[in-house]
Scaffold this motif. Structure first.
Motif, PDB file in Angstrom:
ATOM      1  N   HIS A 162       0.809  -1.226   0.000  1.00 20.53           N
ATOM      2  CA  HIS A 162       0.000   0.000   0.000  1.00 20.53           C
ATOM      3  C   HIS A 162       0.839   1.271   0.000  1.00 20.53           C
ATOM      4  N   LEU A 163       2.013   1.194  -0.664  1.00 19.14           N
ATOM      5  CA  LEU A 163       2.827   2.388  -0.826  1.00 19.14           C
ATOM      6  C   LEU A 163       2.251   3.220  -1.970  1.00 19.14           C
ATOM      7  N   THR A 164       2.568   4.494  -1.986  1.00 28.15           N
ATOM      8  CA  THR A 164       2.042   5.403  -2.993  1.00 28.15           C
ATOM      9  C   THR A 164       3.069   5.611  -4.100  1.00 28.15           C
ATOM     10  N   LEU A 165       2.678   5.315  -5.328  1.00 28.84           N
ATOM     11  CA  LEU A 165       3.533   5.551  -6.481  1.00 28.84           C
ATOM     12  C   LEU A 165       3.482   7.043  -6.811  1.00 28.84           C
ATOM     13  N   LEU A 166       4.636   7.695  -6.857  1.00 30.57           N
ATOM     14  CA  LEU A 166       4.670   9.141  -7.020  1.00 30.57           C
ATOM     15  C   LEU A 166       4.623   9.599  -8.469  1.00 30.57           C
ATOM     16  N   GLN A 167       4.905   8.699  -9.405  1.00 32.57           N
ATOM     17  CA  GLN A 167       4.834   9.036 -10.826  1.00 32.57           C
ATOM     18  C   GLN A 167       4.518   7.754 -11.590  1.00 32.57           C
ATOM     19  N   ASP A 186      -3.436 -13.107  -0.879  1.00 32.70           N
ATOM     20  CA  ASP A 186      -3.026 -12.642  -2.198  1.00 32.70           C
ATOM     21  C   ASP A 186      -1.968 -13.536  -2.845  1.00 32.70           C
ATOM     22  N   GLY A 187      -1.517 -14.566  -2.117  1.00 37.02           N
ATOM     23  CA  GLY A 187      -0.538 -15.496  -2.668  1.00 37.02           C
ATOM     24  C   GLY A 187       0.894 -14.995  -2.652  1.00 37.02           C
ATOM     25  N   VAL A 188       1.175 -14.002  -1.818  1.00 31.09           N
ATOM     26  CA  VAL A 188       2.533 -13.467  -1.694  1.00 31.09           C
ATOM     27  C   VAL A 188       3.398 -14.472  -0.930  1.00 31.09           C
ATOM     28  N   ASP A 189       4.679 -14.552  -1.303  1.00 29.78           N
ATOM     29  CA  ASP A 189       5.642 -15.395  -0.607  1.00 29.78           C
ATOM     30  C   ASP A 189       5.880 -14.785   0.777  1.00 29.78           C
ATOM     31  N   VAL A 190       5.225 -15.330   1.798  1.00 22.09           N
ATOM     32  CA  VAL A 190       5.256 -14.751   3.143  1.00 22.09           C
ATOM     33  C   VAL A 190       5.527 -15.843   4.176  1.00 22.09           C
ATOM     34  N   HIS A 242      -2.511 -11.540   6.927  1.00 19.12           N
ATOM     35  CA  HIS A 242      -3.672 -12.255   6.392  1.00 19.12           C
ATOM     36  C   HIS A 242      -3.911 -11.869   4.930  1.00 19.12           C
ATOM     37  N   GLN A 243      -3.857 -10.588   4.637  1.00 21.90           N
ATOM     38  CA  GLN A 243      -4.061 -10.111   3.265  1.00 21.90           C
ATOM     39  C   GLN A 243      -3.004 -10.667   2.320  1.00 21.90           C
ATOM     40  N   ALA A 290       1.035  -0.807  10.776  1.00 27.02           N
ATOM     41  CA  ALA A 290       0.058  -0.492  11.814  1.00 27.02           C
ATOM     42  C   ALA A 290      -0.632  -1.740  12.351  1.00 27.02           C
ATOM     43  N   ASP A 291      -0.969  -2.689  11.483  1.00 30.92           N
ATOM     44  CA  ASP A 291      -1.695  -3.892  11.901  1.00 30.92           C
ATOM     45  C   ASP A 291      -1.057  -5.106  11.241  1.00 30.92           C
ATOM     46  N   ILE A 292      -0.121  -5.727  11.943  1.00 31.36           N
ATOM     47  CA  ILE A 292       0.660  -6.827  11.374  1.00 31.36           C
ATOM     48  C   ILE A 292      -0.211  -8.033  11.035  1.00 31.36           C
ATOM     49  N   TYR A 293      -1.211  -8.317  11.860  1.00 32.98           N
ATOM     50  CA  TYR A 293      -2.076  -9.475  11.603  1.00 32.98           C
ATOM     51  C   TYR A 293      -2.914  -9.270  10.343  1.00 32.98           C
TER      52      TYR A 293
END
Length: 134
Positions: A35-40, A100-104, A95-96, A88-91
């Protein structure tokens, strides 16, 4: 004995540079999963992307010829990540990312150091996700 006054010249970390092979794919990954913001806007021909972490902090994704990452091996053989991001909310994020199928990896409880888990971006850069001190 008189103590010498020491002035700090380093006041923070402004940005981090991360090697990637596909700037658009990686930028999309960081935006969608962290959820980072792409600046361009970026496209398939982009050579870099700038993502906002927080006020005056950024991640630059830099296109490389060959796939590489910033991970390194400690003397005892553990692979170490290059970056820890506080969330802010590690849990909720864990879970997300799992959904989403991320290598976690699983959330670890490190006692007084708090909770964390590790993820890998599309180029294998290992990132530590930290939930703060408990």
């Amino acid at each position: 004995m008189k103590q010498k006054e020491v002035l700090s010249t380093v006041v923070g970390i402004n940005c981090i540079y991360i090697p990637v092979t596909d700037v658009k794919k990686s930028a999309d990954w960081y935006v969608n999963h962290l959820h980072l913001t792409l600046l361009q806007d970026v496209n398939e021909d982009s050579k870099h992307a700038q993502l906002n972490i927080a006020s005056e902090q950024a991640i630059f994704l830099i296109k490389t010829r060959d796939q590489t990452n910033l991970n390194f091996e400690e003397i005892d053989g553990n692979v170490q990540c290059f970056l820890t991001l506080e969330v802010a909310d590690i849990y909720k994020l864990h879970h997300q990312l799992v959904n989403d199928g991320v290598d976690v990896l699983d959330i670890e409880d490190n006692g007084d150091c708090g909770l964390n888990f590790k993820i890998s971006d599309p180029d294998g850069n290992l990132i530590d996700i930290w939930g703060g001190r408990v």
